[in-house]
Design an enzyme around this catalytic site. Structure first.
Site, short mmCIF file in Angstrom:
data_model
loop_
_atom_site.label_atom_id
_atom_site.label_comp_id
_atom_site.label_asym_id
_atom_site.label_seq_id
_atom_site.Cartn_x
_atom_site.Cartn_y
_atom_site.Cartn_z
N SER A 103 -6.41 3.87 -3.92
CA SER A 103 -5.26 3.02 -4.22
C SER A 103 -4.67 3.36 -5.57
O SER A 103 -3.48 3.16 -5.80
CB SER A 103 -5.68 1.54 -4.21
OG SER A 103 -6.18 1.20 -2.94
N HIS B 79 -2.94 8.78 0.47
CA HIS B 79 -2.97 7.32 0.45
C HIS B 79 -2.48 6.82 1.81
O HIS B 79 -1.28 6.69 2.04
CB HIS B 79 -2.11 6.81 -0.71
CG HIS B 79 -2.08 5.33 -0.81
ND1 HIS B 79 -0.96 4.62 -1.19
CD2 HIS B 79 -3.03 4.41 -0.56
CE1 HIS B 79 -1.24 3.33 -1.16
NE2 HIS B 79 -2.49 3.18 -0.78
N ASN C 5 1.42 1.71 -5.02
CA ASN C 5 0.58 0.66 -5.62
C ASN C 5 0.97 0.29 -7.04
O ASN C 5 0.58 -0.75 -7.53
CB ASN C 5 -0.90 1.06 -5.53
CG ASN C 5 -1.42 0.81 -4.13
OD1 ASN C 5 -0.87 -0.03 -3.41
ND2 ASN C 5 -2.45 1.52 -3.72
N GLU D 173 1.41 8.42 1.92
CA GLU D 173 1.84 8.84 0.57
C GLU D 173 0.84 9.91 0.12
O GLU D 173 -0.35 9.63 -0.02
CB GLU D 173 1.79 7.63 -0.37
CG GLU D 173 2.32 7.90 -1.76
CD GLU D 173 2.23 6.65 -2.66
OE1 GLU D 173 1.33 5.80 -2.44
OE2 GLU D 173 3.04 6.55 -3.58
P1 NAD Z 1 -14.15 -0.94 1.79
O1 NAD Z 1 -14.78 -1.68 0.70
O2 NAD Z 1 -13.76 -1.64 3.05
O3 NAD Z 1 -15.05 0.33 2.22
C1 NAD Z 1 -15.61 1.22 1.31
C2 NAD Z 1 -16.81 1.86 1.98
O4 NAD Z 1 -17.34 2.90 1.12
C3 NAD Z 1 -17.97 0.87 2.22
O5 NAD Z 1 -18.32 0.88 3.59
C4 NAD Z 1 -19.08 1.42 1.35
O6 NAD Z 1 -20.38 1.20 1.89
C5 NAD Z 1 -18.73 2.89 1.32
N1 NAD Z 1 -19.42 3.64 0.27
C6 NAD Z 1 -19.76 3.23 -0.98
N2 NAD Z 1 -20.44 4.21 -1.61
C7 NAD Z 1 -20.53 5.25 -0.74
C8 NAD Z 1 -21.13 6.52 -0.80
N3 NAD Z 1 -21.79 6.93 -1.89
N4 NAD Z 1 -21.07 7.33 0.30
C9 NAD Z 1 -20.41 6.92 1.41
N5 NAD Z 1 -19.83 5.72 1.52
C10 NAD Z 1 -19.88 4.89 0.46
O7 NAD Z 1 -12.85 -0.24 1.13
P2 NAD Z 1 -11.54 0.30 1.88
O8 NAD Z 1 -10.53 -0.79 1.91
O9 NAD Z 1 -11.92 0.98 3.13
O10 NAD Z 1 -11.01 1.36 0.79
C11 NAD Z 1 -11.54 2.67 0.72
C12 NAD Z 1 -10.62 3.48 -0.19
O11 NAD Z 1 -9.31 3.52 0.38
C13 NAD Z 1 -10.49 2.88 -1.59
O12 NAD Z 1 -10.41 3.89 -2.55
C14 NAD Z 1 -9.19 2.10 -1.49
O13 NAD Z 1 -8.56 1.95 -2.73
C15 NAD Z 1 -8.38 2.99 -0.56
N6 NAD Z 1 -7.32 2.31 0.20
C16 NAD Z 1 -7.50 1.07 0.72
C17 NAD Z 1 -6.47 0.49 1.46
C18 NAD Z 1 -6.65 -0.86 2.12
O14 NAD Z 1 -5.66 -1.39 2.65
N7 NAD Z 1 -7.84 -1.44 2.16
C19 NAD Z 1 -5.26 1.17 1.65
C20 NAD Z 1 -5.13 2.46 1.12
C21 NAD Z 1 -6.16 3.03 0.39
#
Ligand code: NAD
Length: 283
Positions: free
Chosen positions: A119, A140, A190, A152
């Site tokens: 993000s 993204h 963002n 993006e």
């Molecule tokens: P989330 O918290 O739902 O999932 C993150 C996952 O990463 C968890 O399942 C966790 O166990 C896992 N994880 C942690 N450490 C790890 C490791 N060492 N090896 C493998 N897996 C590991 O978060 P999310 O919403 O899925 O976001 C993931 C990424 O995408 C973030 O960087 C976030 O900023 C980005 N993002 C999120 C959104 C959204 O709408 N949620 C949109 C765009 C981008």
């Protein structure tokens, strides 16, 4: 198909969406996370999402069982050795991402591109902990991934033109187009969205209007499909808080200070849709 097998790191909200999109478009997926418990939850989320996919397509899309079977759920990072492309979706936390990249860099073929789904974290910073900075790019994705046709894409300082073209071809295989922007914290989307959500959280905190009314002003007056607080619930309030903190640390500008209410809600486990309650209730 150029990218037969994709490695997806992180099986949370985004990782499951990316894995589903890849499998729906005929790719084999290695989906890695840290524990069997997280992977069980990911299987559940995928099944729910595939049910919605079947309803949406009225039974005309690919067989949901076939889609499910294309995904290998695992805690074994070594399986990423067979990947032709990596999309990393681990927790929005620098320490987590750093450790993930140091690890996958040793396992994944050196010609393979790493796409960072983040993000707000700097793509250039991520690239710096790998031995392939030219092959690291920001991707993204929007949530829910299988439904969103645009991504993006972020050009890090070292990202080569060839990597941008590889990323375009990879996204085309997923049925997606992209808009390429430069690497600044929060990128375009963002930098604007997180400030809007944070300000909306201040409005709730200050008692100016309840969450429902704040969202309705955006949906009914501006014709937005969702208000900022519904959007925050969809993204996850923990991810929102981490993102606004990254912006605050990166710019050292007080306009990015997180709303105390947002911090309190995350501390209380009110994370939005994924926990069943956030600014709105999903129970
Ligand atoms: P989330 O918290 O739902 O999932 C993150 C996952 O990463 C968890 O399942 C966790 O166990 C896992 N994880 C942690 N450490 C790890 C490791 N060492 N090896 C493998 N897996 C590991 O978060 P999310 O919403 O899925 O976001 C993931 C990424 O995408 C973030 O960087 C976030 O900023 C980005 N993002 C999120 C959104 C959204 O709408 N949620 C949109 C765009 C981008």
């Amino acid at each position: 198909m150029e990218f037969t097998t994709a490695g997806v790191v992180g099986a949370g909200v985004m990782g499951v969406g990316v894995a589903q999109n890849l499998a729906q478009t005929g790719h084999h997926v290695v989906l890695v996370d840290v524990s069997d418990e997280v992977l069980d939850n990911a299987r559940r989320e995928l099944r729910n999402s595939l049910r919605a996919y079947t309803l949406f397509n009225k039974g005309t899309g690919a067989d949901p069982r076939e889609i499910f079977d294309k995904i290998e759920f695992t805690t074994d990072y070594e399986l990423l050795a067979k990947a032709d492309f990596i999309v990393e979706n681990a927790t929005e936390d620098w320490a987590v991402k750093q450790q993930v990249y140091e690890r996958i860099d040793r396992i994944v073929r050196p010609d393979v591109v790493f796409a960072v789904n983040t993000s707000a974290i700097s793509i250039t910073r991520v690239a710096s902990v790998t031995s392939r900075p030219g092959r690291v790019i920001g991707m993204h994705f929007m949530n829910p991934v299988p439904m969103k046709p645009m991504v993006e894409v972020i050009r890090g300082h070292h990202t080569t033109p060839e990597t941008i073209e590889t990323a375009r071809r990879f996204l085309a295989e997923l049925g997606k187009d992209c808009i390429v922007v430069e690497d600044v914290p929060g990128f375009v989307s963002n930098r604007v969205l997180m400030l809007t959500i944070n300000e909306a959280a201040f409005l709730v905190q200050d008692g100016v209007a309840p969450a429902q009314d704040i969202d309705r002003i955006f949906t009914s007056c501006f014709d937005h499909r969702m208000g900022p607080l519904e959007t925050a619930d969809l993204i996850g309030l923990d991810t929102i808080l981490k993102s606004i903190e990254v912006l605050y640390e990166s710019f050292n500008d007080s306009k990015y200070r997180p709303a105390p209410l947002l911090k309190k809600m995350v501390a209380a486990g009110l994370l939005g849709r994924k926990s069943g309650e956030g600014f709105h209730s999903y129970r």
